[in-house]
Design an enzyme around this catalytic site. Structure first.
Site, PDB file in Angstrom:
ATOM      1  N   PHE A  44      19.220   6.173  54.280  1.00 50.39           N
ATOM      2  CA  PHE A  44      18.435   7.861  54.311  1.00 50.39           C
ATOM      3  C   PHE A  44      19.065   8.360  52.781  1.00 50.39           C
ATOM      4  O   PHE A  44      17.700   9.521  52.701  1.00 50.39           O
ATOM      5  CB  PHE A  44      20.133   8.538  54.551  1.00 50.39           C
ATOM      6  CG  PHE A  44      21.450   8.045  54.358  1.00 50.39           C
ATOM      7  CD1 PHE A  44      21.996   8.864  53.426  1.00 50.39           C
ATOM      8  CD2 PHE A  44      22.000   7.075  55.095  1.00 50.39           C
ATOM      9  CE1 PHE A  44      23.043   8.008  52.916  1.00 50.39           C
ATOM     10  CE2 PHE A  44      23.290   6.645  55.017  1.00 50.39           C
ATOM     11  CZ  PHE A  44      23.840   7.013  53.701  1.00 50.39           C
ATOM     12  N   GLY A  47      14.535   9.815  52.044  1.00 46.78           N
ATOM     13  CA  GLY A  47      14.077  10.784  52.039  1.00 46.78           C
ATOM     14  C   GLY A  47      15.369  11.959  52.089  1.00 46.78           C
ATOM     15  O   GLY A  47      14.984  13.329  52.324  1.00 46.78           O
ATOM     16  N   HIS A  48      16.577  11.765  51.401  1.00 48.20           N
ATOM     17  CA  HIS A  48      17.240  12.915  51.684  1.00 48.20           C
ATOM     18  C   HIS A  48      18.023  12.921  50.594  1.00 48.20           C
ATOM     19  O   HIS A  48      19.343  11.876  50.302  1.00 48.20           O
ATOM     20  CB  HIS A  48      17.862  12.499  52.786  1.00 48.20           C
ATOM     21  CG  HIS A  48      19.181  14.171  53.483  1.00 48.20           C
ATOM     22  ND1 HIS A  48      19.953  14.188  52.853  1.00 48.20           N
ATOM     23  CD2 HIS A  48      18.798  14.939  54.108  1.00 48.20           C
ATOM     24  CE1 HIS A  48      20.554  14.864  53.092  1.00 48.20           C
ATOM     25  NE2 HIS A  48      19.972  15.952  54.244  1.00 48.20           N
ATOM     26  N   PHE A  49      18.097  13.492  49.480  1.00 51.56           N
ATOM     27  CA  PHE A  49      16.733  13.541  49.271  1.00 51.56           C
ATOM     28  C   PHE A  49      16.259  13.184  47.977  1.00 51.56           C
ATOM     29  O   PHE A  49      17.010  12.980  47.542  1.00 51.56           O
ATOM     30  CB  PHE A  49      16.422  15.411  48.326  1.00 51.56           C
ATOM     31  CG  PHE A  49      17.195  15.906  49.789  1.00 51.56           C
ATOM     32  CD1 PHE A  49      16.079  17.019  50.498  1.00 51.56           C
ATOM     33  CD2 PHE A  49      18.850  16.315  49.936  1.00 51.56           C
ATOM     34  CE1 PHE A  49      17.046  17.398  51.449  1.00 51.56           C
ATOM     35  CE2 PHE A  49      19.231  17.523  50.419  1.00 51.56           C
ATOM     36  CZ  PHE A  49      18.335  17.833  51.705  1.00 51.56           C
ATOM     37  N   VAL A  54      21.549  12.825  48.977  1.00 56.21           N
ATOM     38  CA  VAL A  54      22.985  13.091  49.019  1.00 56.21           C
ATOM     39  C   VAL A  54      22.380  12.644  50.447  1.00 56.21           C
ATOM     40  O   VAL A  54      21.523  13.141  51.170  1.00 56.21           O
ATOM     41  CB  VAL A  54      22.922  15.084  49.464  1.00 56.21           C
ATOM     42  CG1 VAL A  54      23.965  15.543  50.204  1.00 56.21           C
ATOM     43  CG2 VAL A  54      22.778  15.669  48.378  1.00 56.21           C
TER      44      VAL A  54
END
Length: 148
Positions: A44, A47-49, A54
């Site tokens: 994750f 893309g986050h971020f 995070v």
């Protein structure tokens, strides 16, 4: 104490969605303490971020729910198996206090608030370095697994 091999026997989750690495304390019918080691390798974070990784808050809640599931399965003396699954039915009073980032050890503390009519209600707190990062009331129920 519960290692990853026992966790894999009790939870149906697998990579990339298994969010409990170890259980350090479990009191049947009362509480559990577990943890998730958060690394930069988590899918994750791509893309986050980008550039500012995070852990998504919903995944912190999911980690608490998985710990709650372990507590319930051990308390009931059963795992969900192929014919039933533990579902979220509600999340109340969720609060996020601090971001969870790579390198953190997410400590998951969940206690049973009550069990009535097949609904399990838990109080969960996630911490990093003894600081609360998330807290919530979680409600779950076990239901037959239906693929149709």
């Amino acid at each position: 104490m519960m290692n990853i091999h026992k966790i894999l026997k009790l939870l149906p989750h697998r990579y990339p969605f298994l969010l409990v690495d170890r259980v350090t304390e479990l009191v049947l019918g009362e509480r559990i303490r577990a943890y998730k080691n958060v690394t930069i390798n988590e899918p994750f974070f791509t893309g986050h971020f980008p550039g500012k990784p995070v852990m998504p808050g919903v995944l912190v809640l999911e980690a608490l729910a998985q710990a709650a599931g372990l507590l319930s399965f051990e308390t009931m003396g059963e795992a969900p198996g192929d014919d039933k699954v533990f579902y979220f039915v509600g999340i109340d009073n969720a609060r996020f206090k601090k971001p969870v980032v790579p390198g953190d050890q997410l400590v998951l503390e969940v206690s049973i608030d009550r069990i009535r009519g097949g609904i399990h209600k838990f109080k969960g707190v996630a911490k990093v370095d003894d600081q609360v990062v998330c807290e919530a009331e979680l409600m779950c129920t076990m239901r037959p697994f239906d693929t149709e």
